[in-house]
Design an enzyme around this catalytic site. Structure first.
Site, short mmCIF file in Angstrom:
data_model
loop_
_atom_site.label_atom_id
_atom_site.label_comp_id
_atom_site.label_asym_id
_atom_site.label_seq_id
_atom_site.Cartn_x
_atom_site.Cartn_y
_atom_site.Cartn_z
N GLU A 33 -91.25 -3.16 11.52
CA GLU A 33 -91.66 -1.91 10.91
C GLU A 33 -90.39 -1.09 10.66
OE1 GLU A 33 -94.39 0.54 13.16
OE2 GLU A 33 -94.40 2.05 11.57
N ARG A 264 -91.77 -11.52 25.14
CA ARG A 264 -90.71 -10.70 24.58
C ARG A 264 -89.51 -10.74 25.50
NH1 ARG A 264 -92.62 -6.25 22.75
NH2 ARG A 264 -90.90 -4.84 22.96
N LYS A 274 -87.85 1.21 20.78
CA LYS A 274 -87.38 2.15 19.76
C LYS A 274 -87.50 3.59 20.23
CE LYS A 274 -88.54 -0.67 15.81
NZ LYS A 274 -89.77 -0.98 15.09
#
Ligand code: ATP
Ligand code: MG
Length: 562
Positions: A33, A264, A274
């Site tokens: 994104e 992850r 983020k």
């Protein structure tokens, strides 16, 4: 088989799919994104997706998953492209934007409504949440669940036309409010948001949710294997429900993409989220997204980490199905091993102390020869001028040596690496007792590489630079940004703490050093190993040959103990 990711469960799954004839080719995608800079965790996903595609002769798409208008921007999209390209991957023509497919997504939602598989719910978000149920209790059906299809369709069209404020209605898939998987209890697929989008402007005031958009994007692009992180495992049933429903309606053809989850990357002594990275920038803890202390790929690049080091790291840590934390030292070791292969050797004096050879003729120059890489003779050598006045490392001299000290002290002999053997005769100090200059005599017949040099057996060897030729430079000595393995983990008594409480105040030290002229003259982003110190890179933005700036990427040995 290629070197990166030679075997892992995802590779096995893909092989099995191809063997079974389920897919003819392999198409993967990296779907960020554009709402921030990429971080070290994203590198794992990039490498996995591109390497898997490459291993099977397929392709990997770069897709901007830009369905959330609030925080996305073109600048973030460009920074993402730059980072992926820097890691060495080429998406060719296959760059996609989810926002280019809003019309198709809208049509998909319409078709679901037409087929009785979705409806417009006119309740508030709170009411919908309250009816969701729990893991042990079923949810409750919305009073709007059975409204006629035509009514839902008309409302959906008016939502698109901008007739309602935010939150007035949502579109929900009609699945099963008692389903044990909460994600199948009529998930929201479209919502009203009167927010301009950085690419579509004000064309839309309704936006698809991530869970609705993602499978559709995969299907539109012909993705075969949609690799995502573990938190999406519970979404897989909806992913499959949705694509099957749309394929039944003739909107997509089979074979449909398949979602596979992997763990992850969690790295100790850093943060990979983020939200936290934004806070570091916003609070001025760092100078920006590309500050070399930042765990962003832009920061990593400027710090001097190399793409090969990332691949080595991913290869060593592997692709797993279960979450784990990896010590930052593992990442640093992979970088060292990769940098060792690509970085020529140079000399730098980080804390200079003057050494005067009292029996060396003042104007004379002896040229010494230093290899550019000890294990790569094909990289050649370079000449180093040896003169009466040299710089040595302050830590290589002790007026009163501690036990076991093998370097310079009055009366002791050392080899000046690639040069001569010297014997220390004394030192000079200032009023505060600080050593300002060291004196020594050299042995003219001890030059490295000449017959007879081996007759000398000094206990130690130190590095040096000729004071006349050495160039002053700024060195930025970087270290880990956090002092704790899990920044912000609660204290032993359970006191809540912030990741900002665990910042390493010494993550950056700036010093003036001396380097070889050839190192100073290098273009930006040139990597070197400064012997006995570590790997350095000329700063991507601030370095100039007349004002050189070197960033320390990683020291040769870690000073961190667990
Ligand atoms: P963050 O959690 O930092 O906000 P994100 O997951 O929101 O990151 P996206 O832009 O959605 O960021 O991620 C793009 C891709 O990178 C996704 O497929 C995501 O699963 C993957 N990814 C993100 N973080 C990691 C990580 N730590 N390890 C591996 N893959 C990751
Ligand atoms: Mg995300």
């Amino acid at each position: 088989m290629d070197a990166t990711l030679p075997s892992n469960f995802i590779r096995n799954e893909i092989e099995a799919d191809l063997a079974a004839g389920r897919y003819q080719t392999v198409v993967t995608r990296f779907p960020p994104e554009p709402n921030g800079y990429l971080h070290l965790g994203h590198a794992k996903s990039i490498i996995l997706n591109f390497e898997m595609a490459k291993a099977f002769g397929g392709r990997c798409h770069l897709r901007f998953d830009d369905t959330n208008p609030e925080k996305e921007s073109e600048a973030f999209a460009r920074s993402i492209e730059e980072a992926v390209a820097w890691l060495g991957y080429d998406w060719g023509e296959h760059r996609y934007y989810a926002s280019d497919t809003f019309e198709t997504m809208y049509r998909c939602a319409e078709v679901l409504i037409e087929r009785g598989l979705a409806y417009v719910d006119s309740q508030s978000a709170e009411a919908i949440r309250a009816q969701r149920g729990t893991l042990t209790e079923p949810g409750q059906e919305s009073p709007f669940r059975n409204r006629p299809r035509e009514e839902s369709l008309a409302l959906f069209r008016r939502m698109r036309a901008g007739e309602f404020p935010n939150g007035a209605h949502v579109v929900r898939a009609k699945i099963d409010m008692a389903h044990p998987n909460l994600n199948l209890r009529d998930p929201v697929i479209y919502r009203i948001r009167h927010v301009p989008h950085y690419r579509t402007g004000t064309a839309w005031c309704i936006y698809p949710t991530y869970t609705f958009a993602h499978p559709i994007e995969d299907a539109i692009e012909g993705v075969t294997h949609s690799l995502c992180t573990l938190e999406f495992e519970d979404q897989r049933p909806f992913y499959e429900w949705l694509l099957e429903a749309l394929a039944d309606a003739g909107l997509f053809s089979r074979p449909l993409p398949r979602q596979i989850e992997f763990a992850r990357l969690n790295l100790e002594y850093t943060v990979l989220s983020k939200r936290k990275l934004i806070e570091l920038v916003a609070q001025g803890v760092v100078t920006g997204w590309d500050d070399p202390r930042m765990p962003t790929l832009a920061g990593a690049r400027r710090r001097g980490y190399c793409p090969e080091g990332f691949r080595l790291f991913v290869e060593r840590t592997g692709i797993a199905k279960a979450e784990s934390w990896i010590d930052y030292a593992v990442f640093e070791e992979a970088q060292r091993d990769a940098l060792n292969e690509i970085a020529p050797r140079r000399i730098a004096i980080l804390e200079p102390l003057e050494l005067v050879l009292t029996n060396f003729p003042p104007e004379a120059v002896e040229w010494c020869v230093a290899p550019n890489h000890p294990q790569k003779p094909e990289w050649g050598t370079r000449p180093l001028p040896f003169t009466q006045r040299l710089w040595i490392e302050r830590s290589d001299f002790m007026e009163v040596p501690v036990k076991g000290f093998k370097r310079l002290s009055p009366g002791a002999e050392v080899r000046l690496r690639y040069g001569f053997v010297i014997r220390c005769t004394g030192c000079e100090k200032d009023a505060n007792g600080r050593v300002t200059r060291v004196f020594a005599e050299y042995y003219p017949d001890s030059k490295s590489g000449t017959p007879g040099a081996d007759a000398y057996k000094p206990k130690g060897a130190i590095h040096w630079l000729c004071a006349k030729h050495a160039v002053a430079a700024e060195a930025r000595l970087y270290d880990r940004l956090f002092t704790q393995p899990i920044p912000g983990a609660p204290g032993p008594d359970g006191t809540p703490r912030s990741f900002l409480d665990d910042l390493n105040p010494n993550a950056l030290t700036t010093v003036t050093v001396f380097v070889e002229p050839q190192a100073a003259a290098a273009p930006p982003e040139t990597r070197f190993q400064f012997e006995r110190h570590g790997y350095f890179v000329t700063d991507r933005f601030d370095h100039r040959p007349d004002a050189p700036v070197f960033n320390r990427t990683v020291a040769l040995k870690s000073g961190w103990k667990r």
